[in-house]
Design a protein around this motif. Sequence first.
Motif, PDB file in Angstrom:
ATOM      1  N   GLY A 390      17.396 -26.427  22.255  1.00 30.94           N
ATOM      2  CA  GLY A 390      17.827 -25.106  22.670  1.00 30.94           C
ATOM      3  C   GLY A 390      18.038 -25.056  24.160  1.00 30.94           C
ATOM      4  O   GLY A 390      17.447 -25.835  24.913  1.00 30.94           O
ATOM      5  N   ALA A 391      18.883 -24.136  24.596  1.00 32.11           N
ATOM      6  CA  ALA A 391      19.155 -23.966  26.024  1.00 32.11           C
ATOM      7  C   ALA A 391      19.508 -22.517  26.285  1.00 32.11           C
ATOM      8  O   ALA A 391      20.224 -21.891  25.489  1.00 32.11           O
ATOM      9  N   THR A 392      18.999 -21.976  27.379  1.00 31.12           N
ATOM     10  CA  THR A 392      19.317 -20.597  27.757  1.00 31.12           C
ATOM     11  C   THR A 392      19.548 -20.520  29.264  1.00 31.12           C
ATOM     12  O   THR A 392      18.928 -21.251  30.042  1.00 31.12           O
ATOM     13  N   VAL A 393      20.440 -19.617  29.634  1.00 25.25           N
ATOM     14  CA  VAL A 393      20.689 -19.279  31.030  1.00 25.25           C
ATOM     15  C   VAL A 393      20.754 -17.755  31.098  1.00 25.25           C
ATOM     16  O   VAL A 393      21.571 -17.135  30.411  1.00 25.25           O
ATOM     17  N   GLY A 394      19.885 -17.135  31.892  1.00 23.76           N
ATOM     18  CA  GLY A 394      19.855 -15.688  31.947  1.00 23.76           C
ATOM     19  C   GLY A 394      19.420 -15.174  33.303  1.00 23.76           C
ATOM     20  O   GLY A 394      18.971 -15.938  34.170  1.00 23.76           O
ATOM     21  N   GLN A 395      19.562 -13.881  33.474  1.00 24.46           N
ATOM     22  CA  GLN A 395      19.161 -13.224  34.712  1.00 24.46           C
ATOM     23  C   GLN A 395      17.848 -12.477  34.506  1.00 24.46           C
ATOM     24  O   GLN A 395      17.339 -12.379  33.385  1.00 24.46           O
TER      25      GLN A 395
END
Length: 448
Positions: A390-395
């Motif tokens: 899994g991979a996530t990019v968020g603010q």
Amino acid sequence: MSPRTVVTRAREAAPAEVDSFQIDEQAMRALSAAHHEPAWLLERRLQAMQAYRSTPMPGPKDEAWRRTDLHGLPGGAVALQPADDVRIDRDLLRPLAGDAHGALLTLNPGRPSQLQGGEELAHDGVIFADWATAVRDHSTVLEKHLGKMITPADGKFAALATALAADGAIVFVPAGVAVEQPLHSILWAPGARTAFFSRVLVVLERGASLTYVHEAASPTEPEGQAMHAGLVEIVVGDEARLTFVELQSWGQHVWNITHERARVDRGGKLDWIFGAVGSHLTKNFTELTLAGEGSEGRMSGFYFADGVQHLDHDTQQNHLAPHTTSDLLFKGALVGKSRSVWQGMIYVAPGAEKTDGYQANRNLILSKQARADSIPGLEILADDVRCTHGATVGQLDEEPIFYLMSRGLPRAMAERLVVNGFFTPIMDRIPFEGVRERFQHMINEKMT
């Protein structure tokens, strides 16, 4: 069985001025003679330099380097020379994995190293030494294990480090020996307009156990850039146990390129903890190979970039035997105009049934101009396995910040608390209070 290449790594030559570490054979022989190296080691250096010369500089058509630009890499403007001032930051010398060091090794490129403590290690056959001491007193161990995990064929900078590395730490723990107190080494390399080359070799024989902390660091130099190319080779024997804490806090003028590879044999366990906050640019190849049945490997990565830093981590988990387990979690935050790249691959070889592989990368973007690329991957050639990624990019989530501010906290403190919460899963995987405190200090500095 060796893992096969997952992607085709085509190469494109970069501008000639980048590719300038050309040292003739006479200079190579002088380097080897200065350390009284045996003939086999000199021959390896010469072969590695030949491999470096014949390998094109990686460029944008090379998949592994497509997101990392080397056109600003310092080449002809750097020299192979030690810095004038090598006074080390005393905070780096504090124990991180316990109340005290079993031994502390300080490495200063081009200068004599310093070893504090560890007198009792030799009674158990344990070797903890710098490069010069290892060459002089432990050449047999070096010849048996050095360069078996990483070879010049692994890349242009792997070849360059193999050819020129004359600073490093060697750790060898004989079969059945448990090293009770952690060993700690620091590569302290101040200076601008210079190049550093290092290698670390860690070998644990059957049933051995060790906790080892290694850090590469330097102050940020206001004028000029520097380059570091390094190698880390780790062998965890049958039923052996290694906890390896690796920290990278280079000054923000350093271009840092490293190849790191670990092999875990039958029933062995490796807990690899990684932290990176320094350098101008880092390209790190990290490979974990579970070669023996029942072997286990856990990789926990922490990184935080600011300014115009560029951190690129390329990880691979190779399952070559049945009943193996790997668990990778990398978490990072970015501010300013910084960028991170993570490329991960889980490879399961034919016949490696009952494999359990996991990888996850989580990124927190703290400014509008920061960027994170996260690219997980699986290549499974066996049945009856469990592999997830899994991979996530968020603010930052405004809701918890608003809640904290409604309780009277200023926004900066509220954001810091939320960022701390983001990194909690990584902190929970680290068994050492000193390492957690170091990471917390890094977070505070970056948030400031």
